[in-house]
Scaffold this active site. Structure first.
Site, PDB file in Angstrom:
ATOM      1  CG  ASP A   9      41.865  66.637  74.294  1.00 32.65           C
ATOM      2  OD1 ASP A   9      43.031  66.261  74.491  1.00 32.65           O
ATOM      3  OD2 ASP A   9      41.536  67.836  74.288  1.00 32.65           O
ATOM      4  CG  ASP A  47      41.267  69.667  77.873  1.00 31.25           C
ATOM      5  OD1 ASP A  47      42.165  70.399  77.428  1.00 31.25           O
ATOM      6  OD2 ASP A  47      40.132  70.095  78.178  1.00 31.25           O
ATOM      7  CG  HIS A  49      41.366  72.288  82.092  1.00 33.75           C
ATOM      8  ND1 HIS A  49      42.271  72.958  81.308  1.00 33.75           N
ATOM      9  CD2 HIS A  49      40.354  71.915  81.239  1.00 33.75           C
ATOM     10  CE1 HIS A  49      41.841  72.989  80.057  1.00 33.75           C
ATOM     11  NE2 HIS A  49      40.689  72.352  79.977  1.00 33.75           N
ATOM     12  CG  HIS A  53      41.721  76.060  83.376  1.00 36.78           C
ATOM     13  ND1 HIS A  53      41.236  76.374  82.128  1.00 36.78           N
ATOM     14  CD2 HIS A  53      43.069  76.078  83.290  1.00 36.78           C
ATOM     15  CE1 HIS A  53      42.268  76.567  81.316  1.00 36.78           C
ATOM     16  NE2 HIS A  53      43.391  76.393  81.985  1.00 36.78           N
ATOM     17  CG  HIS A  82      36.170  70.695  80.359  1.00 36.26           C
ATOM     18  ND1 HIS A  82      36.007  72.064  80.381  1.00 36.26           N
ATOM     19  CD2 HIS A  82      37.275  70.467  79.613  1.00 36.26           C
ATOM     20  CE1 HIS A  82      36.970  72.628  79.663  1.00 36.26           C
ATOM     21  NE2 HIS A  82      37.759  71.698  79.194  1.00 36.26           N
ATOM     22  CE  LYS A 107      44.842  69.115  74.355  1.00 40.08           C
ATOM     23  NZ  LYS A 107      43.620  69.770  74.862  1.00 40.08           N
ATOM     24  CB  CYS A 152      41.455  69.750  71.223  1.00 41.21           C
ATOM     25  SG  CYS A 152      41.217  70.738  72.733  1.00 41.21           S
TER      26      CYS A 152
HETATM   27  C1  VGL Z   1      38.279  70.900  74.179  1.00 39.85           C
HETATM   28  C2  VGL Z   1      36.965  72.657  74.793  1.00 39.85           C
HETATM   29  C3  VGL Z   1      37.645  72.783  75.975  1.00 39.85           C
HETATM   30  C4  VGL Z   1      38.609  69.846  73.155  1.00 39.85           C
HETATM   31  C5  VGL Z   1      38.976  71.006  75.363  1.00 39.85           C
HETATM   32  O1  VGL Z   1      39.209  68.806  73.520  1.00 39.85           O
HETATM   33  O2  VGL Z   1      38.261  70.058  71.976  1.00 39.85           O
HETATM   34  N1  VGL Z   1      37.297  71.732  73.892  1.00 39.85           N
HETATM   35  N2  VGL Z   1      38.649  71.958  76.257  1.00 39.85           N
HETATM   36 ZN    ZN Z   2      39.513  72.023  78.170  1.00 45.99          ZN
END
Ligand code: VGL
Ligand code: ZN
Length: 198
Positions: A9, A47, A49, A53, A82, A107, A152
């Site tokens: 990510d 990430d 979404h 979401h 995000h 994901k 993550c």
């Molecule tokens: C993440 C919060 C929400 C991450 C992703 O990449 O750690 N944290 N979505």
């Molecule tokens: Zn996320």
């Protein structure tokens, strides 16, 4: 044994100026790029979404960013909107060497369920397909870097260790959100799962 670097990510929204900025998140990019040459395979996660979401605070009446809600699969932290599919925030950091990637795992694309881990969604059951990909390629050793250490990265590392991979997290090439002690809890959880922290 075949090894892979899993880059978690490293996207604009998790870097300074992004919607869910991690302090210093962009500082790890040059080190990650430099590390890629040491591995048989490089895999990136993203990430990803849909708008609206269920992990977004804005999707819940009275929901506040960094609060929590109970979901069928357990407690879910609510985040600012995000990494919306196709947005600039969801794009990889512009300096990340994405050309070297063999595989990009997306994901968090199911509206009703979040997915921190690169292996399973937050029900710890629904697979992303990454395990099958790694098995097919004979990859048994994983080094993980990226954002965020306490969400993550740690969820991915713990799932990978449970699945039988030899896992090392390069903590110098990760940065944390650190919500209410979540960084210490994540470090402890990774240690308990047998993840090597370098
Ligand atoms: C993440 C919060 C929400 C991450 C992703 O990449 O750690 N944290 N979505
Ligand atoms: Zn996320």
């Amino acid at each position: 044994m075949t090894n892979a670097l899993l880059v978690i990510d490293v996207q604009n929204d998790f870097c300074p100026g992004g919607a869910l900025a991690v302090e210093d998140g962009d500082a790890i990019v040059p080190g990650i790029n430099a590390l890629m040459g040491d591995f048989d395979a490089v895999i990136l996660t993203q990430d990803w979404h849909p708008a609206g979401h269920s992990s977004f605070a804005s999707s819940h009446d009275g929901g506040a960013p960094f609060g929590t809600v109970e979901m069928p699969y357990g407690t879910q932290v609510l985040w600012p909107d995000h990494c919306v599919q196709g947005s600039n925030g969801a794009a990889f950091h512009g300096d990340l060497s994405t050309d070297r990637a063999d595989m990009i795992v997306r994901k968090g694309y199911n509206t009703a369920i979040d997915s921190y881990s690169a292996f399973f969604e937050n029900d710890h059951e629904t697979p992303t397909g990454l395990h099958g990909y790694l098995q097919t390629r004979g990859i048994g050793e994983l080094t993980m870097v990226g954002l965020a250490t306490d969400f993550c990265v740690s969820f991915s590392a713990i799932d990978a260790a449970k699945l039988g991979y030899a896992v090392t997290v390069r903590s110098d090439l990760c940065r944390a959100i650190d919500l209410d002690g979540s960084l210490n809890a994540a470090l402890q959880g990774m240690q308990d799962a047998g993840v090597g922290i370098a």
